[in-house]
Structures are given as C-alpha cells and as structure tokens.
Design a protein around this motif. Structure first.
Motif, PDB file in Angstrom:
ATOM      1  N   THR A 409       0.712  -1.019   0.319  1.00  0.00           N
ATOM      2  CA  THR A 409      -0.403  -0.192  -0.399  1.00  0.00           C
ATOM      3  C   THR A 409       1.391   1.224  -0.216  1.00  0.00           C
ATOM      4  OG1 THR A 409      -1.838  -0.999   1.724  1.00  0.00           O
ATOM      5  CG2 THR A 409      -1.956   1.100   1.485  1.00  0.00           C
ATOM      6  N   ARG A 410       0.475   2.121  -0.526  1.00  0.00           N
ATOM      7  CA  ARG A 410       1.604   3.484  -1.121  1.00  0.00           C
ATOM      8  C   ARG A 410       1.083   4.494   0.376  1.00  0.00           C
ATOM      9  NH1 ARG A 410       0.036   9.190  -3.087  1.00  0.00           N
ATOM     10  NH2 ARG A 410      -1.671   8.297  -3.304  1.00  0.00           N
ATOM     11  N   CYS A 411       2.322   4.551   1.073  1.00  0.00           N
ATOM     12  CA  CYS A 411       2.006   5.357   2.724  1.00  0.00           C
ATOM     13  C   CYS A 411       3.240   6.108   2.311  1.00  0.00           C
ATOM     14  CB  CYS A 411       1.605   4.060   3.168  1.00  0.00           C
ATOM     15  SG  CYS A 411       1.253   5.315   4.729  1.00  0.00           S
ATOM     16  N   GLN A 412       3.561   7.447   3.204  1.00  0.00           N
ATOM     17  CA  GLN A 412       4.351   8.209   2.950  1.00  0.00           C
ATOM     18  C   GLN A 412       5.158   7.423   4.454  1.00  0.00           C
ATOM     19  OE1 GLN A 412       6.213  12.522   4.065  1.00  0.00           O
ATOM     20  NE2 GLN A 412       3.184  11.768   4.396  1.00  0.00           N
ATOM     21  N   ASN A 413       6.633   7.324   5.030  1.00  0.00           N
ATOM     22  CA  ASN A 413       7.306   6.943   5.639  1.00  0.00           C
ATOM     23  C   ASN A 413       7.131   8.083   6.652  1.00  0.00           C
ATOM     24  OD1 ASN A 413       8.911   6.199   7.960  1.00  0.00           O
ATOM     25  ND2 ASN A 413      10.915   4.675   6.024  1.00  0.00           N
ATOM     26  N   LEU A 414       6.872   8.184   7.745  1.00  0.00           N
ATOM     27  CA  LEU A 414       7.156   9.632   8.402  1.00  0.00           C
ATOM     28  C   LEU A 414       7.125   8.562  10.107  1.00  0.00           C
ATOM     29  CD1 LEU A 414       3.376   8.635   9.824  1.00  0.00           C
ATOM     30  CD2 LEU A 414       3.351  10.556   7.975  1.00  0.00           C
ATOM     31  N   ASP A 415       7.628   7.416  10.275  1.00  0.00           N
ATOM     32  CA  ASP A 415       7.253   6.853  11.329  1.00  0.00           C
ATOM     33  C   ASP A 415       7.679   5.939  11.458  1.00  0.00           C
ATOM     34  OD1 ASP A 415       6.387   4.767  14.113  1.00  0.00           O
ATOM     35  OD2 ASP A 415       5.179   6.791  13.803  1.00  0.00           O
ATOM     36  N   GLN A 416       8.764   5.770  12.504  1.00  0.00           N
ATOM     37  CA  GLN A 416      10.108   4.678  12.537  1.00  0.00           C
ATOM     38  C   GLN A 416       9.319   3.198  12.471  1.00  0.00           C
ATOM     39  OE1 GLN A 416      13.526   4.697  15.325  1.00  0.00           O
ATOM     40  NE2 GLN A 416      12.524   7.089  16.116  1.00  0.00           N
ATOM     41  N   GLU A 417       7.987   2.799  12.648  1.00  0.00           N
ATOM     42  CA  GLU A 417       7.635   1.711  12.100  1.00  0.00           C
ATOM     43  C   GLU A 417       7.403   1.233  10.937  1.00  0.00           C
ATOM     44  OE1 GLU A 417       7.179   0.248  14.769  1.00  0.00           O
ATOM     45  OE2 GLU A 417       7.829   1.455  16.681  1.00  0.00           O
ATOM     46  N   PHE A 418       7.662   2.079  10.254  1.00  0.00           N
ATOM     47  CA  PHE A 418       7.765   1.308   8.872  1.00  0.00           C
ATOM     48  C   PHE A 418       9.114   0.746   8.048  1.00  0.00           C
ATOM     49  CE2 PHE A 418       4.491   4.582   8.903  1.00  0.00           C
ATOM     50  CZ  PHE A 418       3.604   4.557   7.829  1.00  0.00           C
ATOM     51  N   PHE A 419       9.993   0.997   9.443  1.00  0.00           N
ATOM     52  CA  PHE A 419      11.047   0.269   9.699  1.00  0.00           C
ATOM     53  C   PHE A 419      11.225  -1.256  10.058  1.00  0.00           C
ATOM     54  CE2 PHE A 419      13.379   3.626   7.712  1.00  0.00           C
ATOM     55  CZ  PHE A 419      13.774   3.006   6.635  1.00  0.00           C
ATOM     56  N   ARG A 420       9.910  -1.125  11.604  1.00  0.00           N
ATOM     57  CA  ARG A 420      10.442  -2.192  12.391  1.00  0.00           C
ATOM     58  C   ARG A 420       9.239  -3.022  12.142  1.00  0.00           C
ATOM     59  NH1 ARG A 420      10.637   2.531  16.715  1.00  0.00           N
ATOM     60  NH2 ARG A 420      12.229   2.901  16.753  1.00  0.00           N
ATOM     61  N   VAL A 421       8.465  -2.228  11.303  1.00  0.00           N
ATOM     62  CA  VAL A 421       7.538  -3.972  10.823  1.00  0.00           C
ATOM     63  C   VAL A 421       8.191  -4.760   9.758  1.00  0.00           C
ATOM     64  CG1 VAL A 421       6.930  -2.817   8.657  1.00  0.00           C
ATOM     65  CG2 VAL A 421       5.229  -3.660   9.311  1.00  0.00           C
ATOM     66  N   ALA A 422       9.192  -4.580   9.560  1.00  0.00           N
ATOM     67  CA  ALA A 422      10.070  -5.704   8.296  1.00  0.00           C
ATOM     68  C   ALA A 422      11.364  -5.869   9.184  1.00  0.00           C
ATOM     69  CB  ALA A 422      10.435  -4.614   7.079  1.00  0.00           C
ATOM     70  N   GLY A 423      11.190  -5.642  10.828  1.00  0.00           N
ATOM     71  CA  GLY A 423      12.085  -6.165  11.620  1.00  0.00           C
ATOM     72  C   GLY A 423      13.563  -5.443  11.492  1.00  0.00           C
TER      73      GLY A 423
END
Length: 479
Positions: A409-423
């Motif tokens: 899903t197209r979504c802006q990375n504005l939170d560190q969880e956008f990396f953490r969701v992938a470990g």
C-alpha cells in the motif's frame, strides 16, 4: 443544548500525479483511519492526534458525528469519490439539523470538475443549511485556499507546525474559535501571498517558517492562521493564504496585513535544501551515521508514486555498505517474497512501476523478513494510529549491506515503525532512506540530526521551476 454536526473529508491533491484517487482509497486508506460513520467516530478517533479528535475533546456541546474520510495524497479525486462522500456529509448534516457545523478538511483537494473542491463542499452544505449557520473549519498547513472558501466558512484554523504535530491542537482551536463566534460577532480578513515555496522549504523546524508561525496570532486579533500552500497543484489559488478574525474589521485587516508583510519579507529566505541523489549518498557515506536521506520528489504524502528507484540506484552505484530504505511501493515484489519465504534468495525487479520516473532495479535479493503490514505507529505525529498496509517484506540486495522494505500500500514513511514492521531498527544503520519530504523529521530527528534532501525524478517536483503550470494566477512567482 447547542448541537454541532461534525464531519471530515481530507485529501491533498497533486494534479501532476499519474493516478487518480478513487473512492476505495478513502474507504481503505492504509495508515490513516478508514472511512468512519456516525458514533463510531467517537471510538475510532479517541486519543488520536487528528483534528476531529481535538475538536471532540475540546467542544462543550452536544456533538452529532456524521462521517470522516481521508485518502493518501495522490492525483485528482474522482467524481464518484467526491460526490459520494460530500453527498453523505451534506445529507447527514441536514438530517442533524444542528446549530453549528465543524469540518475537518485539508484545503488542497482538487477534482477535474472542481479545482476549488473545499469551497464546493461548503457551497453544497450551505445550499442545505443556509448562509448564516456557523461553520468552523480546520485545515492543513498546505491548503490552497480561495476567496470563495473564505466567504463560505465562518471561522478557520490551520496547522501551525510542519511536520504536523499539532493536528489535534488545531481541532481544539477550531472548537474555541467556533464557541467565540457563536457568542458574539467576529470579523474576518483574508489575504493571498503571491509566491510559491517548495514543501521542503516550508518546515517550521527551520527558518523562515519557524519565525513566521511563531508570530501567530499577533496584533489585536482573536485568531490568525496561515496556510503555506501545496505547490504541485495547477490551480488558480495555489499558494499561501492568511485568515484573521477579530472583534472589529479594522483589527482583522490589520492582523492579516501584518502577517502578509512578514510573509513577503521572508520570500528570499526559503531554501528547498535539495541535493542530487548521487551527491547525497556520497555525502552521507562521508558523515558520521546515522544519516537520513529523504526522497521528497517520490513522497507519497505529496502524491508521489513511492515506487521510484533513483535513490536505490544511487546507493548501489556508490557501494553504500550499510543502508536501509522504506517504503518502496511494490505489491508484486512483496507477494514474491511472501511466496518464497524467509531466507530465500530470489531474482526480482524492484520498483519502477511508473516508467516516466524510473526503471525497475533487477537484483538478486535475500528475503530477511515478512509481515502482514499491520502495526501501530509510535512517533509524535501518528502515535497510536493503526496501520494496515498489506503484505510487507524486508529484502537485502545479495552481496551488499543495502536493505529495502517493500510494501503493498502506497504510504509515506513518517514513523520509525515503517522499518520496524520489517524487523529493521533504523538507528542501527549508517544511512536511512525514507520516502517522505518533511513529516519524517518529527520521529526520525529523535535518532539523528543529520538530514539530506535528495532529488531523483518523481511526481512531486521540489524545484518549482520545472513544473509546467498553466493555471496559476497572474503574477504568482515560483520559489
């Protein structure tokens, strides 16, 4: 008891973006709350940093919730989406028969039929409730607002921070201003600025926007707010605007004129801070990490496709030994990784879904992590918000230290969880690349002060001299 109908309809429209924004994108927007109706609004928005949340907490009157909808910024909003959602809001307000209305809008929505979509929303509401019922509106700092919109709204508040950490606060200010307007007459003044600034130059973390917003409200006004405008919108009212409200017309005009003069004086101070992608990567590699590289021209939060590969290619060409990038919109790559499984080594084409901006990167990757894309944001902007982005995969380019998070899903990375969701813990890496323009700073500045704004082709040009405008007002300058 006074009854106030509340509703929201938000979209930031990039008229140069290649893909239209459909009704489905409002129904299931990914990281934003889904389209919400009626009393569910009280539950869904409880505790969130969203304008309507702040209004609900601050308002002392009986509230009649109607509908709230938002989609990730993108191309023109389709007629179906606009007419369906606006129609439901208008009908809900009419049925509520309220004493006043609050609207959580953006200010930069555009459809093919309505370049001034927020004004059209207000026209349709006014056609049902009449010209005199108080209507308070909260708006995004990037709104492109018109004189017609000013005339149709009773009072307006606008975010004063970018990154927008004051969503809820702005809604609360709208509640207070509406209360004041219902108690006694308020006089309003509206002004338009005559120059555009790139969104990377608009951040209130830097001068001159920091000082401009610190000057609000100023004078003897009850309220003064300013929208900086959203540049990738080819419409007559693109650009900054000022709203002032006071007990007298003289005071309102004086406050608006003072703010306009401050804005004009700041024009030469706005700096987009842009660096070519290859130069940005070389700079980052020579710096003490972590260093953050933003990809603002592919920012999905400004209508970017989020699938361009310019930054990724620059990392590969420079041989970056330790870099992470999130989030590349590539549903096919995410699906292939999920099918292959963790630990698999597969050949894949990454990104490049819109060839007018970039080509896919063909590479062998190792699947390091898989996720269903459901996570809770933890940063200052969206802390507590539930994201549902569909299948996500963490991939490492084989033989390198370059890792890419691909999502569905197209979504802006504005939170560190956008990396953490992938470990991936971003602070542990030398170079952190985000598909964002400025909003990432609210969370990521907590782990690094080193930020570079890199340019690679994308749907959100930050060098405004390259944008082929045809509809701007006469005399409007490009910063």
């Amino acid at each position: 008891m006074t009854r106030i109908a509340i509703a929201g309809f938000q979209h930031e429209t990039n008229t140069f973006a290649p893909d239209a924004t459909t009704l489905e994108q409002f129904v299931n927007p990914g990281a934003w709350p889904a389209l919400t109706r009626g009393a569910d609004i009280f539950t869904v928005f409880d505790g969130l940093n969203i304008p309507i949340s702040g209004f609900i907490r601050a308002c002392r009157h009986e509230l009649v919730p109607v509908l709230w909808a938002m989609a990730e910024p993108g191309g023109y909003v389709t007629d179906e989406a606009f007419d369906t959602i606006t129609g439901d809001i208008v009908e809900g307000i009419a049925q509520a028969a309220p004493d006043a209305v609050y609207l959580d809008l953006h200010g930069a929505m555009v459809t093919r039929a309505y370049p001034d979509a927020e004004a059209e929303i207000l026209r349709r509401i006014r056609a049902r409730i009449g010209p005199d019922l108080p209507v308070a509106v909260s708006l995004d700092l990037h709104g492109n607002l018109s004189p017609a919109f000013f005339e149709l709204a009773s009072v307006v508040t606008i975010y004063r921070t970018y990154p927008h950490t004051d969503f809820a606060e702005t809604g609360a200010r709208a509640a207070a201003l509406l209360e004041r307007a219902m108690a006694a007459p308020l006089f309003g003044a509206y002004r338009q600025g005559d120059f555009l600034t790139p969104i990377t130059a608009q951040t209130t973390d830097h001068s001159p926007a920091r000082e401009l917003y610190a000057a609000l409200p100023g004078q003897d006004a009850v309220s003064v707010d300013m929208a900086m405008g959203f540049p990738p919108a080819d419409i007559p009212d693109c650009g900054p605007s000022i709203f002032a409200y006071a007990d007298t017309q003289v005071a309102a005009d004086s406050a608006a004129d003072d703010m306009l003069a401050r804005l004009a004086a700041a024009e030469p101070l706005f700096d987009a801070r842009l660096v070519p992608a290859d130069q940005a990567v070389r700079q980052a590699m020579a710096m003490q990490g972590p260093v953050l590289i933003a990809d603002p021209q592919d920012n999905p939060g400004a209508g970017g496709t989020s699938d361009t590969t310019g930054i990724l290619r620059a990392l590969i060409a420079a041989g970056a030994p330790d870099a992470v990038l999130s989030m590349l919109h590539d549903p096919a790559a995410a699906a292939a990784a999920h099918q292959a499984g963790i630990g698999a080594r597969i050949g894949i084409a990454l990104g490049g879904g819109h060839r007018q901006y970039s080509e896919p990167v063909h590479a062998t990757v190792v699947v390091e992590s898989l996720s269903d894309g459901k996570f809770t944001c933890s940063g200052p902007m969206f802390g507590g918000a539930q994201a549902d982005l569909g299948p996500i995969a963490g991939l490492r380019l084989d033989g390198t230290g370059i890792r890419v998070v691909v999502g569905s899903t197209r979504c802006q990375n504005l939170d560190q969880e956008f990396f953490r969701v992938a470990g991936i813990e971003p602070a542990e890496h030398a170079i952190i690349c985000v598909k964002s323009a400025v909003h990432f700073m609210a969370d990521y500045k907590r782990i690094t002060p080193s930020v570079l704004f890199a340019t690679a082709p994308g749907a959100n040009p930050c060098d405004l001299s390259t944008i082929p405008y045809t509809q701007l007002r006469t005399g409007v300058r490009r910063g």
